[in-house]
Scaffold this active site. Sequence first.
Site, PDB file in Angstrom:
ATOM      1  N   CYS A 173      49.955  68.523  83.454  1.00  0.00           N
ATOM      2  CA  CYS A 173      48.918  68.075  82.943  1.00  0.00           C
ATOM      3  C   CYS A 173      48.364  66.673  83.412  1.00  0.00           C
ATOM      4  O   CYS A 173      47.239  66.007  82.676  1.00  0.00           O
ATOM      5  CB  CYS A 173      49.180  68.047  81.268  1.00  0.00           C
ATOM      6  SG  CYS A 173      49.666  69.462  80.753  1.00  0.00           S
ATOM      7  N   HIS A 217      46.347  60.686  75.697  1.00  0.00           N
ATOM      8  CA  HIS A 217      46.421  62.191  75.957  1.00  0.00           C
ATOM      9  C   HIS A 217      46.504  62.962  74.740  1.00  0.00           C
ATOM     10  O   HIS A 217      45.946  64.093  74.855  1.00  0.00           O
ATOM     11  CB  HIS A 217      47.959  62.190  76.836  1.00  0.00           C
ATOM     12  CG  HIS A 217      48.140  63.508  77.591  1.00  0.00           C
ATOM     13  ND1 HIS A 217      47.330  64.149  78.270  1.00  0.00           N
ATOM     14  CD2 HIS A 217      49.192  64.303  77.257  1.00  0.00           C
ATOM     15  CE1 HIS A 217      47.546  65.392  78.936  1.00  0.00           C
ATOM     16  NE2 HIS A 217      49.018  65.452  78.195  1.00  0.00           N
ATOM     17  N   HIS A 275      44.258  71.489  74.871  1.00  0.00           N
ATOM     18  CA  HIS A 275      44.877  70.921  75.854  1.00  0.00           C
ATOM     19  C   HIS A 275      44.365  71.726  76.979  1.00  0.00           C
ATOM     20  O   HIS A 275      44.689  72.980  77.124  1.00  0.00           O
ATOM     21  CB  HIS A 275      46.262  70.898  75.694  1.00  0.00           C
ATOM     22  CG  HIS A 275      46.816  70.154  76.562  1.00  0.00           C
ATOM     23  ND1 HIS A 275      46.345  69.288  77.758  1.00  0.00           N
ATOM     24  CD2 HIS A 275      48.012  69.804  76.662  1.00  0.00           C
ATOM     25  CE1 HIS A 275      47.134  68.862  78.535  1.00  0.00           C
ATOM     26  NE2 HIS A 275      48.334  68.966  78.089  1.00  0.00           N
TER      27      HIS A 275
END
Length: 396
Positions: A157, A290, A324
Site C-alpha cells: 500500500c 493513511h 482503501h
Amino acid sequence: MKQLDLISPVISGVGAVSCAGINCRETRSMFFERSERRLPTAPSPRCGTTLSDPVFELVELETTGANRNNMLVTMAIDEALENAKLTREMLAKYRVGVCLGTTTAGQLNNLKLYSELRDGNYSRISEVDTFVHSSPAELLRRQYNLNGPALTVSNACASGTDAAGIAQYWLSQGKCDIVLVTGVDELNHIPVAGFHALGVASSAPCRPFDRDRSGLNLGEGAACCVMETFDNAVKRGVAPAFELLSYGNACDAYHATSPHPEGRGLADAITQALVRAKVSAQDIAFINAHGTSTRANDLCEGKVFDRLFGSSVPYLSTKGWTGHTLGAAGTLEMVFTILMLEQGEIPASCGFENRDPEIPGAPASSRTILKNPEFALSNSLAFGGSNAAAVIRRRR
C-alpha cells in the site's frame, strides 16, 4: 560516493478516478460541496467473490477491453496530461518515463490458469502470453509511445508514494524530462478474500480514527501526477503551482501485516521527508493520513502525529470516501493533497465522529481553513513494515 542532489520536481498536471469522483472536478465537489458521501456496497459479480464485505466499487464504469486496471489508469493519465497541457503526440518530444504503483495489477485474477498449469492440464498459450507481456508500466510505455524508463512498483500500500519518490530520483539523475507517476488497483476476489481472512474488513462503512472503527473497506481507483523538471516546464511555457518537495521511506522490520505499535518506521520516513524538504513540523499545513480505519494503523499514526507535530497540525483520512485502494492509495492521496492545498482548506475527516481515548489527538471534525497552505504531508503505510511520506508544496 557523492550523495545525489535531489531536485524537487514540479507537478504540472493531476488526474484521479475513485469513488470520490471519476475526475478531479468531481472529487473536489465531493470533498467541499456535497453533504452526503457515497457508501460502500457488497461486491458486484465482477469481483468474483461470494463475500459480502462492503467495498467502494466503481460499478458505473464498465470495463473496456480485457484489462480494468489499464482502463482506470488511462482515464487518470489522460486527465493529468490535459491539465498539464500535454497531448500524447507531444510526449514524443521529451524523455518521458512511467512509474506505476500497484499491488496485484490484476495478475492474481489468473487463479484458474495457475491451477491448470499446476495440474498439467493447460494447453492454450494465449493467457500465458498475456501474462508475460502484461507489466502495467511497460503496457503504458507502449500505449503512450514513451521513450523513457518504465517501472512497476509493487510495494503493497506504499507503492503509489514510492513511485513518486523513484520519479524524483529519475528526474534528479537526468534520466527523464517528464515522468508519469501513477497508481492503480481494481477490486477483485484476491484482496477481498485476503483482508477478510486477516479479520480487518469491516461489515459497515469505515470510520478512520474513530473510537468505534471496526476495520477497512477496500476500494478501487487510479491516479496520475505529471512530474517534470522546472526547466522543462518553463520551456513548455507552463507555470505549475505544485511540486514534490521531498520524499522519505523507512521499514519497521516489525511484522508482516501490522505496523510497529509506536510507528518507528513511519516516524523515520516523515523525519526524512521533513529534513530533505528543509521545513519544520510546524510548517506543515495539514497531514493527509493513511488512515485505514484498522485498530493498529490508526493508533500507530495518531501516536506519531502527536509525537512529531503535537496538536497544532490538523490531519484527516480520505478513505471514508474511497475505501482503501491499495497500490493506488499513495498516488490518489497525493492528488487529494494538492486539491486541498489549492482549495486552502481541508474537509472533515470522513467517517470520524467519536474520539478514541487511546489515540492522542483527533482528526479534523469539521472543514478547516488552512492558516498557511504552502506545505502538506501525505503518508502511506504498507504490509511488510514499509512506510513512505511525501511533502507537497504549493509554489508561490
